[in-house]
Design an enzyme around this catalytic site. Structure first.
Site, PDB file in Angstrom:
ATOM      1  N   ASP A  35      42.207  18.064  17.320  1.00 20.43           N
ATOM      2  CA  ASP A  35      42.673  19.409  18.310  1.00 20.43           C
ATOM      3  C   ASP A  35      41.204  20.242  18.148  1.00 20.43           C
ATOM      4  OD1 ASP A  35      43.800  21.801  19.197  1.00 20.43           O
ATOM      5  OD2 ASP A  35      45.286  20.595  19.274  1.00 20.43           O
ATOM      6  N   ASP A  48      36.521  17.882  19.493  1.00 19.54           N
ATOM      7  CA  ASP A  48      36.401  17.572  20.923  1.00 19.54           C
ATOM      8  C   ASP A  48      36.455  16.348  21.233  1.00 19.54           C
ATOM      9  OD1 ASP A  48      35.741  17.663  23.541  1.00 19.54           O
ATOM     10  OD2 ASP A  48      33.991  18.782  23.129  1.00 19.54           O
ATOM     11  N   TYR A 139      42.415  17.942  38.405  1.00 23.08           N
ATOM     12  CA  TYR A 139      43.492  17.682  37.200  1.00 23.08           C
ATOM     13  C   TYR A 139      44.310  16.511  37.840  1.00 23.08           C
ATOM     14  CZ  TYR A 139      47.342  18.308  34.092  1.00 23.08           C
ATOM     15  OH  TYR A 139      48.236  18.252  33.152  1.00 23.08           O
ATOM     16  N   LYS A 143      44.267  12.833  35.844  1.00 30.80           N
ATOM     17  CA  LYS A 143      45.509  12.490  35.182  1.00 30.80           C
ATOM     18  C   LYS A 143      45.886  11.012  35.807  1.00 30.80           C
ATOM     19  CE  LYS A 143      46.978  15.476  32.104  1.00 30.80           C
ATOM     20  NZ  LYS A 143      47.193  15.150  30.701  1.00 30.80           N
TER      21      LYS A 143
END
Length: 230
Positions: A35, A48, A139, A143
């Site tokens: 994380d 990252d 986005y 995705k």
């Protein structure tokens, strides 16, 4: 090293990722997290996921500490809205690096372990990857690329016994959705068959099912979105 099976969850310090950590822990896994801001998350390495070298090093650290992984969940990501005319080249690249690149980097770093364990990888995509959305172009594109990669990778590694699947949540009640987000507006919620946001625990239960029970499933996408995509 843990005597329990080991899972790796990216973005495991909050939101959907934290719910997945809780669900897999309850199923007997020792869970390691990658994380960017791990906070107090247990067995976490600040990473990252868009940095391939950093991912490789972090996976190596967790492997030394916990043992080889047999389950992977890629939940790290972020969300922002903007008209397509206002999305900069850097914003396009960052969105793709974090979401698609993060999945690629984690998959490449963990596939040797997954092959040895005949394990499972579940990617967290989005309802917007399936249906698109107003002011969600970069986005939704990132995705959507995840879904293409999941299906292709599933076919590539099927003969090794590794299963690759995805969940595609709709708007979920996490800190990623600001209090004034249009996805929280009563007018939007009334358009959903279930009239409410999805919860992180509900997404996590679907992930848990794909990891632990759906041994017949690979290359599949489970839509967890209060009926937004039917």
């Amino acid at each position: 090293m843990s005597e329990q099976p080991v899972a790796l969850v990216t973005g495991g310090a909050s939101g959907i990722g934290a719910a997945v950590v809780e669900a897999l822990t309850a199923r007997g896994y020792t869970v390691g997290c990658l994380d960017l801001n791990p906070g107090a998350a247990e067995n976490a390495v600040a990473t990252d996921v868009s940095d391939a070298g950093a991912v490789t090093r972090a996976v190596g650290q967790l492997r030394e500490r916990l043992g080889p992984v047999s389950a992977v969940v890629t939940s790290a990501g972020y969300y922002e809205m903007a008209p397509v005319s206002e999305i900069s080249v850097d914003a396009w690249r960052r969105m793709l690096r974090v979401h698609l690149g993060g999945l690629v980097n984690v998959a490449r770093a963990t596939l040797p372990d997954l092959r040895a364990a005949r394990g499972s990888l579940v990617a967290v995509a989005s309802e917007l990857a399936v249906g698109g959305g107003d002011e969600d172009a970069h986005y939704a594109a990132a995705k959507g690329a995840i879904l293409g990669l999941v299906r292709s990778l599933a076919a590539e590694v099927a003969d090794t016994g590794v299963r690759i699947n995805a969940v595609a949540p709709g708007p979920t009640d996490t800190p990623l959705l600001a209090a004034d987000s249009p996805w929280r507006a009563p007018e939007y919620l009334q358009t959903l068959p279930l009239r409410r946001l999805t919860t992180p625990a509900e997404v996590a239960r679907c992930v848990e099912y794909l990891v632990c029970e759906a041994t017949f499933s690979t290359g599949d996408v489970v839509n967890v979105n209060s009926g937004a995509v039917i």
